[in-house]
Motif scaffolding. Structure first.
Motif, mmCIF file in Angstrom:
data_model
loop_
_atom_site.group_PDB
_atom_site.id
_atom_site.type_symbol
_atom_site.label_atom_id
_atom_site.label_comp_id
_atom_site.label_asym_id
_atom_site.label_seq_id
_atom_site.Cartn_x
_atom_site.Cartn_y
_atom_site.Cartn_z
ATOM 1 N N THR A 61 -8.110 9.240 4.763
ATOM 2 C CA THR A 61 -6.754 8.946 5.236
ATOM 3 C C THR A 61 -5.979 8.196 4.154
ATOM 4 O O THR A 61 -6.561 7.602 3.246
ATOM 5 C CB THR A 61 -6.776 8.075 6.516
ATOM 6 N N HIS A 62 -4.643 8.215 4.278
ATOM 7 C CA HIS A 62 -3.802 7.454 3.348
ATOM 8 C C HIS A 62 -4.261 5.992 3.323
ATOM 9 O O HIS A 62 -4.373 5.380 2.273
ATOM 10 C CB HIS A 62 -2.335 7.514 3.798
ATOM 11 N N LYS A 63 -4.522 5.468 4.522
ATOM 12 C CA LYS A 63 -4.915 4.064 4.656
ATOM 13 C C LYS A 63 -6.208 3.766 3.909
ATOM 14 O O LYS A 63 -6.335 2.738 3.236
ATOM 15 C CB LYS A 63 -5.079 3.760 6.149
ATOM 16 N N GLN A 64 -7.190 4.675 4.040
ATOM 17 C CA GLN A 64 -8.472 4.463 3.358
ATOM 18 C C GLN A 64 -8.287 4.460 1.839
ATOM 19 O O GLN A 64 -8.884 3.651 1.135
ATOM 20 C CB GLN A 64 -9.478 5.553 3.772
ATOM 21 N N ILE A 65 -7.453 5.381 1.340
ATOM 22 C CA ILE A 65 -7.218 5.458 -0.107
ATOM 23 C C ILE A 65 -6.485 4.196 -0.579
ATOM 24 O O ILE A 65 -6.851 3.589 -1.593
ATOM 25 C CB ILE A 65 -6.430 6.731 -0.476
ATOM 26 N N LEU A 66 -5.469 3.774 0.189
ATOM 27 C CA LEU A 66 -4.706 2.572 -0.184
ATOM 28 C C LEU A 66 -5.611 1.331 -0.216
ATOM 29 O O LEU A 66 -5.552 0.525 -1.141
ATOM 30 C CB LEU A 66 -3.548 2.365 0.801
ATOM 31 N N THR A 122 -1.926 -1.222 2.845
ATOM 32 C CA THR A 122 -2.319 -0.065 3.642
ATOM 33 C C THR A 122 -1.153 0.680 4.293
ATOM 34 O O THR A 122 -1.337 1.760 4.822
ATOM 35 C CB THR A 122 -3.334 -0.464 4.740
ATOM 36 N N GLU A 123 0.065 0.123 4.258
ATOM 37 C CA GLU A 123 1.212 0.841 4.835
ATOM 38 C C GLU A 123 2.012 1.594 3.759
ATOM 39 O O GLU A 123 2.952 2.312 4.078
ATOM 40 C CB GLU A 123 2.141 -0.130 5.573
ATOM 41 N N HIS A 124 1.667 1.422 2.494
ATOM 42 C CA HIS A 124 2.459 2.017 1.408
ATOM 43 C C HIS A 124 2.050 3.460 1.104
ATOM 44 O O HIS A 124 1.623 3.776 -0.001
ATOM 45 C CB HIS A 124 2.329 1.178 0.134
ATOM 46 N N THR A 125 2.188 4.320 2.122
ATOM 47 C CA THR A 125 1.730 5.706 1.999
ATOM 48 C C THR A 125 2.361 6.421 0.802
ATOM 49 O O THR A 125 1.725 7.266 0.177
ATOM 50 C CB THR A 125 2.060 6.466 3.309
ATOM 51 N N HIS A 126 3.618 6.058 0.482
ATOM 52 C CA HIS A 126 4.293 6.754 -0.622
ATOM 53 C C HIS A 126 3.601 6.511 -1.964
ATOM 54 O O HIS A 126 3.667 7.345 -2.848
ATOM 55 C CB HIS A 126 5.772 6.349 -0.693
ATOM 56 N N TYR A 127 2.896 5.379 -2.120
ATOM 57 C CA TYR A 127 2.133 5.144 -3.356
ATOM 58 C C TYR A 127 1.140 6.292 -3.576
ATOM 59 O O TYR A 127 0.988 6.803 -4.672
ATOM 60 C CB TYR A 127 1.310 3.853 -3.268
ATOM 61 N N VAL A 128 0.437 6.624 -2.481
ATOM 62 C CA VAL A 128 -0.598 7.661 -2.582
ATOM 63 C C VAL A 128 0.056 8.995 -2.935
ATOM 64 O O VAL A 128 -0.412 9.703 -3.829
ATOM 65 C CB VAL A 128 -1.394 7.794 -1.261
ATOM 66 N N ARG A 129 1.149 9.327 -2.233
ATOM 67 C CA ARG A 129 1.820 10.612 -2.479
ATOM 68 C C ARG A 129 2.212 10.755 -3.938
ATOM 69 O O ARG A 129 1.985 11.792 -4.558
ATOM 70 C CB ARG A 129 3.079 10.734 -1.619
#
Ligand code: CA
Length: 233
Positions: A176-181, A190-197
């Protein structure tokens, strides 16, 4: 390890339970079934299965609560099998500690492949985990911290490399995005989903033949990413 490998199916719908029992049992795994969360907990405690297949809609307890309960005392891999198609359920299951998620109806081969991935990941410790991976013409060497294409070095930023390393170590599994963050940036991000994208897009530009149609770093819409299974070198 197959005939020694014990798989517990926690599912209250009898036809699906029978189908899974025949499918899994037919591949030389030992199988037990439970039709309530309570029974599933008891069998897990007494029988110590190597893997749990879990339906989310159980009569006595919501499956996501059961994952939290199990994760408070066991690392046994859990694959969620559910009719719920909501992305939020998938994310909640994975973030609660499930290893993977399949939506009904699913293909037999798909299920068996996910079972093998979950068992393999659970089996490898830091000593036995492969350090070199092959992804088409790209070699990822975690020992040397090097990524090469036809022996030519590909320059990755530290963050890109850390994401790739995490994906490699969990190849075949959805993250999940959260796990990667959490893994790459830490608990406060863990809320910065755009970092992962942004970083996944950069990684794809460097690693994929066609970044718009990625073959290796695949998007699980609304959930996160999965690195397709690699050849360990
Ligand atoms: Ca059910």
């Amino acid at each position: 390890m197959n005939s020694e490998t014990k798989i517990l199916i926690i599912e209250d719908e009898q036809p699906i339970c029978r189908f899974l029992n025949v499918l899994i049992g037919g591949h030389d795994y030992q199988v037990k079934t439970a039709d309530t969360a309570k029974q599933g907990l008891q069998i897990t405690a007494n029988w110590s299965p190597h893997l749990i297949l879990l339906d989310l809609g159980l009569p006595d307890l919501d499956g996501i609560n059961l994952i939290h309960e199990l994760r408070s005392w066991t690392n046994t891999p859990i694959i969620v099998i559910s009719a719920r198609e909501l992305e939020s359920d998938k994310v909640a299951s994975l973030d609660a500690g499930a290893n993977d998620y399949l939506t009904k109806p699913f293909g037999r081969e798909e299920l068996l492949a996910r079972v093998r991935v979950a068992l393999r990941l659970a089996n490898q410790d830091s000593v036995t985990a492969p350090l070199r991976f092959q992804m088409s013409d790209i070699t990822i060497d975690l020992a040397l911290k090097q990524v090469t294409r036809d022996s030519e070095s590909i320059k990755l930023t530290k963050t890109e490399y850390n994401i790739l390393k995490y994906l490699c170590k969990n190849a075949g599994k959805v993250l999940t995005h959260k796990q990667i963050l959490k893994e790459v940036w830490g608990n406060n991000y863990t809320e910065h989903t755009h970092y992962v994208r942004i970083h996944i897009a950069q990684l794809r530009r460097k690693l994929e033949r066609d970044p718009a149609q990625p073959k290796h770093i695949v998007t699980e819409t609304g959930i996160g990413y999965r690195l397709n299974e690699l050849v360990a070198d």
